[in-house]
Enzyme design. Structure first.
Site, PDB file in Angstrom:
ATOM      1  N   LYS A 159     -23.943  -1.740  -5.116  1.00  0.00           N
ATOM      2  CA  LYS A 159     -23.262  -2.806  -5.552  1.00  0.00           C
ATOM      3  C   LYS A 159     -23.585  -3.140  -6.880  1.00  0.00           C
ATOM      4  O   LYS A 159     -22.683  -3.702  -7.646  1.00  0.00           O
ATOM      5  CB  LYS A 159     -23.522  -3.819  -4.555  1.00  0.00           C
ATOM      6  CG  LYS A 159     -22.354  -5.030  -4.791  1.00  0.00           C
ATOM      7  CD  LYS A 159     -22.750  -6.039  -3.649  1.00  0.00           C
ATOM      8  CE  LYS A 159     -21.591  -7.277  -3.709  1.00  0.00           C
ATOM      9  NZ  LYS A 159     -21.652  -7.844  -5.185  1.00  0.00           N
ATOM     10  N   GLN A 202      -9.929   0.348  -9.370  1.00  0.00           N
ATOM     11  CA  GLN A 202     -11.390  -0.239  -8.653  1.00  0.00           C
ATOM     12  C   GLN A 202     -12.473   0.106  -9.580  1.00  0.00           C
ATOM     13  O   GLN A 202     -12.609   1.056 -10.159  1.00  0.00           O
ATOM     14  CB  GLN A 202     -11.299   0.587  -7.360  1.00  0.00           C
ATOM     15  CG  GLN A 202     -10.210   0.493  -6.471  1.00  0.00           C
ATOM     16  CD  GLN A 202      -9.880   1.643  -5.520  1.00  0.00           C
ATOM     17  OE1 GLN A 202      -9.814   2.509  -5.834  1.00  0.00           O
ATOM     18  NE2 GLN A 202      -9.350   1.189  -4.295  1.00  0.00           N
ATOM     19  N   LYS A 233       1.049  -1.148  -0.147  1.00  0.00           N
ATOM     20  CA  LYS A 233      -0.046   0.038  -0.159  1.00  0.00           C
ATOM     21  C   LYS A 233       0.892   1.258  -0.035  1.00  0.00           C
ATOM     22  O   LYS A 233       1.600   1.441   0.791  1.00  0.00           O
ATOM     23  CB  LYS A 233      -0.901  -0.058   1.215  1.00  0.00           C
ATOM     24  CG  LYS A 233      -1.771  -1.166   1.217  1.00  0.00           C
ATOM     25  CD  LYS A 233      -3.062  -0.721   2.322  1.00  0.00           C
ATOM     26  CE  LYS A 233      -4.051  -1.862   2.709  1.00  0.00           C
ATOM     27  NZ  LYS A 233      -4.416  -2.474   1.337  1.00  0.00           N
ATOM     28  N   ASP A 291      -1.209  -1.462  -4.232  1.00  0.00           N
ATOM     29  CA  ASP A 291      -2.758  -1.582  -4.094  1.00  0.00           C
ATOM     30  C   ASP A 291      -3.341  -0.313  -4.340  1.00  0.00           C
ATOM     31  O   ASP A 291      -2.456   0.524  -4.278  1.00  0.00           O
ATOM     32  CB  ASP A 291      -2.880  -1.807  -2.470  1.00  0.00           C
ATOM     33  CG  ASP A 291      -2.461  -3.477  -2.081  1.00  0.00           C
ATOM     34  OD1 ASP A 291      -2.415  -4.309  -3.254  1.00  0.00           O
ATOM     35  OD2 ASP A 291      -2.644  -3.722  -0.802  1.00  0.00           O
ATOM     36  N   MET A 292      -4.282  -0.148  -4.546  1.00  0.00           N
ATOM     37  CA  MET A 292      -5.235   1.102  -4.719  1.00  0.00           C
ATOM     38  C   MET A 292      -6.025   1.314  -3.230  1.00  0.00           C
ATOM     39  O   MET A 292      -6.682   0.385  -3.066  1.00  0.00           O
ATOM     40  CB  MET A 292      -6.167   1.081  -5.962  1.00  0.00           C
ATOM     41  CG  MET A 292      -6.745   2.371  -6.272  1.00  0.00           C
ATOM     42  SD  MET A 292      -5.167   3.654  -6.655  1.00  0.00           S
ATOM     43  CE  MET A 292      -5.005   3.093  -8.536  1.00  0.00           C
ATOM     44  N   LYS A 351     -13.156  -4.788  -7.055  1.00  0.00           N
ATOM     45  CA  LYS A 351     -14.500  -4.029  -6.929  1.00  0.00           C
ATOM     46  C   LYS A 351     -14.019  -2.762  -6.427  1.00  0.00           C
ATOM     47  O   LYS A 351     -14.857  -1.664  -6.230  1.00  0.00           O
ATOM     48  CB  LYS A 351     -15.697  -4.734  -6.345  1.00  0.00           C
ATOM     49  CG  LYS A 351     -15.994  -5.890  -7.346  1.00  0.00           C
ATOM     50  CD  LYS A 351     -17.398  -6.596  -6.681  1.00  0.00           C
ATOM     51  CE  LYS A 351     -17.830  -7.618  -7.716  1.00  0.00           C
ATOM     52  NZ  LYS A 351     -18.832  -8.513  -7.155  1.00  0.00           N
ATOM     53  N   GLY A 352     -13.422  -2.786  -5.050  1.00  0.00           N
ATOM     54  CA  GLY A 352     -13.034  -1.493  -4.354  1.00  0.00           C
ATOM     55  C   GLY A 352     -13.594  -1.846  -3.006  1.00  0.00           C
ATOM     56  O   GLY A 352     -14.739  -2.345  -2.715  1.00  0.00           O
ATOM     57  N   ALA A 353     -12.824  -1.300  -1.841  1.00  0.00           N
ATOM     58  CA  ALA A 353     -13.157  -1.813  -0.553  1.00  0.00           C
ATOM     59  C   ALA A 353     -13.234  -0.608   0.198  1.00  0.00           C
ATOM     60  O   ALA A 353     -13.509  -0.761   1.645  1.00  0.00           O
ATOM     61  CB  ALA A 353     -11.960  -2.553   0.026  1.00  0.00           C
ATOM     62  N   ARG A 410      -4.604  -5.302 -11.863  1.00  0.00           N
ATOM     63  CA  ARG A 410      -5.518  -6.046 -11.068  1.00  0.00           C
ATOM     64  C   ARG A 410      -6.966  -5.225 -10.941  1.00  0.00           C
ATOM     65  O   ARG A 410      -7.135  -4.252 -10.159  1.00  0.00           O
ATOM     66  CB  ARG A 410      -5.058  -6.511  -9.811  1.00  0.00           C
ATOM     67  CG  ARG A 410      -5.987  -7.088  -8.587  1.00  0.00           C
ATOM     68  CD  ARG A 410      -5.541  -6.791  -7.371  1.00  0.00           C
ATOM     69  NE  ARG A 410      -4.231  -7.118  -6.984  1.00  0.00           N
ATOM     70  CZ  ARG A 410      -3.402  -6.499  -5.937  1.00  0.00           C
ATOM     71  NH1 ARG A 410      -4.013  -5.390  -5.376  1.00  0.00           N
ATOM     72  NH2 ARG A 410      -2.246  -6.798  -5.763  1.00  0.00           N
TER      73      ARG A 410
HETATM   74  C1  LIG Z   1      -6.460 -10.073  -4.617  1.00  0.00           C
HETATM   75  C2  LIG Z   1      -7.218  -9.229  -4.152  1.00  0.00           C
HETATM   76  C3  LIG Z   1      -6.569  -7.753  -4.130  1.00  0.00           C
HETATM   77  C4  LIG Z   1      -7.339  -6.814  -3.550  1.00  0.00           C
HETATM   78  N1  LIG Z   1      -6.905  -5.452  -3.500  1.00  0.00           N
HETATM   79  C5  LIG Z   1      -7.518  -4.292  -3.283  1.00  0.00           C
HETATM   80  C6  LIG Z   1      -6.835  -2.919  -3.390  1.00  0.00           C
HETATM   81  O1  LIG Z   1      -5.966  -2.769  -3.648  1.00  0.00           O
HETATM   82  N2  LIG Z   1      -7.810  -1.878  -3.190  1.00  0.00           N
HETATM   83  C7  LIG Z   1      -9.209  -2.313  -2.995  1.00  0.00           C
HETATM   84  O2  LIG Z   1      -9.911  -1.120  -2.792  1.00  0.00           O
HETATM   85  N3  LIG Z   1      -9.837  -3.527  -2.621  1.00  0.00           N
HETATM   86  C8  LIG Z   1      -8.761  -4.582  -2.794  1.00  0.00           C
HETATM   87  N4  LIG Z   1      -9.395  -5.626  -2.774  1.00  0.00           N
HETATM   88  C9  LIG Z   1     -10.825  -5.983  -2.017  1.00  0.00           C
HETATM   89  C10 LIG Z   1     -11.827  -5.653  -3.078  1.00  0.00           C
HETATM   90  O3  LIG Z   1     -12.007  -4.268  -3.683  1.00  0.00           O
HETATM   91  C11 LIG Z   1     -13.395  -6.235  -2.434  1.00  0.00           C
HETATM   92  O4  LIG Z   1     -13.726  -5.455  -1.578  1.00  0.00           O
HETATM   93  C12 LIG Z   1     -13.385  -7.764  -2.252  1.00  0.00           C
HETATM   94  O5  LIG Z   1     -12.607  -8.479  -3.135  1.00  0.00           O
HETATM   95  C13 LIG Z   1     -14.768  -8.376  -1.921  1.00  0.00           C
HETATM   96  O6  LIG Z   1     -15.444  -8.256  -3.250  1.00  0.00           O
HETATM   97  P1  LIG Z   1     -15.759  -9.325  -4.265  1.00  0.00           P
HETATM   98  O7  LIG Z   1     -14.984  -8.886  -5.606  1.00  0.00           O
HETATM   99  O8  LIG Z   1     -14.940 -10.696  -3.866  1.00  0.00           O
HETATM  100  O9  LIG Z   1     -17.190  -9.386  -4.508  1.00  0.00           O
HETATM  101  P2  LIG Z   1     -18.416  -9.613  -3.601  1.00  0.00           P
HETATM  102  O10 LIG Z   1     -19.595  -9.363  -4.543  1.00  0.00           O
HETATM  103  O11 LIG Z   1     -18.354  -8.560  -2.470  1.00  0.00           O
HETATM  104  O12 LIG Z   1     -18.288 -10.919  -3.140  1.00  0.00           O
HETATM  105  C14 LIG Z   1     -18.489 -12.228  -4.013  1.00  0.00           C
HETATM  106  C15 LIG Z   1     -18.730 -13.312  -2.965  1.00  0.00           C
HETATM  107  O13 LIG Z   1     -17.408 -13.819  -2.307  1.00  0.00           O
HETATM  108  C16 LIG Z   1     -17.465 -13.952  -1.073  1.00  0.00           C
HETATM  109  N5  LIG Z   1     -16.786 -13.020  -0.164  1.00  0.00           N
HETATM  110  C17 LIG Z   1     -16.483 -11.634  -0.498  1.00  0.00           C
HETATM  111  N6  LIG Z   1     -15.816 -11.259   0.377  1.00  0.00           N
HETATM  112  C18 LIG Z   1     -15.800 -11.965   1.522  1.00  0.00           C
HETATM  113  C19 LIG Z   1     -15.154 -11.916   2.961  1.00  0.00           C
HETATM  114  N7  LIG Z   1     -14.557 -10.952   3.189  1.00  0.00           N
HETATM  115  N8  LIG Z   1     -15.572 -12.901   3.636  1.00  0.00           N
HETATM  116  C20 LIG Z   1     -15.951 -14.188   2.998  1.00  0.00           C
HETATM  117  N9  LIG Z   1     -16.641 -14.108   1.796  1.00  0.00           N
HETATM  118  C21 LIG Z   1     -16.517 -13.256   0.911  1.00  0.00           C
HETATM  119  C22 LIG Z   1     -18.786 -14.192  -0.682  1.00  0.00           C
HETATM  120  O14 LIG Z   1     -19.417 -15.379  -0.946  1.00  0.00           O
HETATM  121  C23 LIG Z   1     -19.673 -13.075  -1.637  1.00  0.00           C
HETATM  122  O15 LIG Z   1     -20.879 -13.565  -2.032  1.00  0.00           O
HETATM  123  C24 LIG Z   1      -8.774  -6.958  -3.202  1.00  0.00           C
HETATM  124  C25 LIG Z   1      -9.346  -8.118  -3.288  1.00  0.00           C
HETATM  125  C26 LIG Z   1      -8.643  -9.277  -3.810  1.00  0.00           C
HETATM  126  C27 LIG Z   1      -9.251 -10.401  -3.860  1.00  0.00           C
END
Ligand SMILES: Cc1cc2nc3c(=O)[nH]c(=O)nc-3n(C[C@H](O)[C@H](O)[C@H](O)COP(=O)(O)OP(=O)(O)OC[C@H]3O[C@@H](n4cnc5c(N)ncnc54)[C@H](O)[C@@H]3O)c2cc1C
Length: 302
Positions: free
Chosen positions: A193, A155, A92, A126-127, A179-181, A176
């Site tokens: 969403k 994101q 980060k 990371d973003m 979705k964005g966290a 990469r």
């Molecule tokens: C390799 C990687 C790198 C990332 N880097 C960044 C970054 O640099 N910046 C940033 O803003 N975000 C980052 N993220 C986080 C990302 O933005 C999402 O917040 C996170 O991936 C949850 O969204 P989703 O795409 O899995 O989809 P969602 O639609 O949220 O989830 C899909 C399904 O996955 C499962 N799931 C998702 N999250 C969880 C959890 N926490 N616990 C249990 N089950 C879960 C559930 O079954 C859910 O129904 C990263 C994620 C990954 C996988």
């Protein structure tokens, strides 16, 4: 509420002292030390997956702390090489002094990028929240000039991302898509969403079309398996093979799906986080799936 709680220092102090909460974090991180991360990585590598590592911690308050973070990551690149792991490292920018001195942060990133190059690994940025995007892209362009395999997270929830991706494709990037966290205002990011999910699929298509002409290595960072299935179908339709894109997921999340996709021939990497400063990161994991809060509560009450 969970994302707001992520910014609370009082809750941070409470959670990091609580043995029960620390126990609950083990679902998403193998432990607090580099050795914990490396040992878990060796188990995952044995299932044919690639690895990514990140040491938790963000938003430093003193620029001098960034030197220690840089040195930690230099040691991590050496440890990865010594153990023969197929692993990359994701940082980060705010861990490396981004908020205090962009110049210093750039220096640290360049040192890490050269080390990644030298050890046959790769450095990822990371973003973080939307106020950091322009400067993070600028950092990426700087490290990309010394390190070809450097990667950058983008994101899908930000309205600006399709334009950023289009501009980045000019430097044949490794991107990469996530979705964005972070908690973002509606002025910059989709509040719903479903809109983010639609944007993800559209940007994935944009990246795959660039991959088809050799102009991008797309990485899909998501656990959304139905969405991934549609993206894989699009890749096939465009003639983009599993080695020309990758799927990255987090340690402890949808492990069975990670292994199933690997068995189907997809290139899968698991991102392992470790470290003592896990509070903010852990709260974002809870916010993604509030059902996880039940897991913490059950750990607290035995
Ligand atoms: C390799 C990687 C790198 C990332 N880097 C960044 C970054 O640099 N910046 C940033 O803003 N975000 C980052 N993220 C986080 C990302 O933005 C999402 O917040 C996170 O991936 C949850 O969204 P989703 O795409 O899995 O989809 P969602 O639609 O949220 O989830 C899909 C399904 O996955 C499962 N799931 C998702 N999250 C969880 C959890 N926490 N616990 C249990 N089950 C879960 C559930 O079954 C859910 O129904 C990263 C994620 C990954 C996988």
């Amino acid at each position: 509420m969970l994302l707001a709680a992520a910014r609370s220092d009082a809750l941070n102090r409470f959670a990091t002292r609580s043995a029960a909460v620390r126990r609950a974090t083990r679902a998403f991180m193998p432990g607090e030390s580099m050795d914990d991360g490396l040992a878990a990585g060796a188990r995952i590598a044995a299932t044919g997956r690639r690895l990514l590592y990140t040491r938790l911690g963000e938003a430093l308050t003193d620029i001098r702390e960034a030197d220690a973070v840089r040195d930690h990551y230099l040691g991590l690149f050496d440890a990865i090489k010594a153990r023969g792991l197929d692993a990359e490292v994701s940082v980060k920018p705010t861990q490396l002094g981004f908020d205090q001195s962009l110049e210093k942060c750039r220096e640290h990133c360049l040192v890490l990028a050269r080390k990644a190059e030298e050890t046959g690994s790769a450095l990822w940025l990371d973003m973080e929240d939307s106020t950091t995007v322009d400067r993070t892209i600028e950092l990426y362009r700087a490290i990309r000039s010394v390190h070809r395999r450097a990667g950058l997270a983008v994101q899908a929830y930000l309205y600006r991302t399709p334009k950023d991706v289009e501009a980045l494709i000019a430097v044949t990037p490794t991107l990469r898509l996530v979705k964005g966290a972070y908690a973002e205002p509606a002025s910059v990011a989709f509040p719903k969403k479903a809109d983010t999910d639609r944007a993800y699929e559209a940007i994935a298509g944009q990246m795959l079309e660039a991959a088809a002409r050799g102009a991008c290595l797309p990485i899909f960072g998501t656990h959304d398996v139905p969405l991934l299935r549609r993206i894989i179908a699009k890749a096939r339709a465009l003639g983009v093979q599993p080695r020309q894109y990758e799927i990255h997921m987090l340690y402890g999340i949808r492990d069975g799906e990670q292994q199933r996709l690997r068995a189907e021939g997809e290139t899968i990497a698991t991102l392992i986080s470790y470290g003592e400063a896990w509070y903010r990161w852990y709260m974002r994991r809870l916010a993604e799936r509030p059902a996880n809060v039940g897991f913490v509560v059950r750990s607290m009450f035995g």
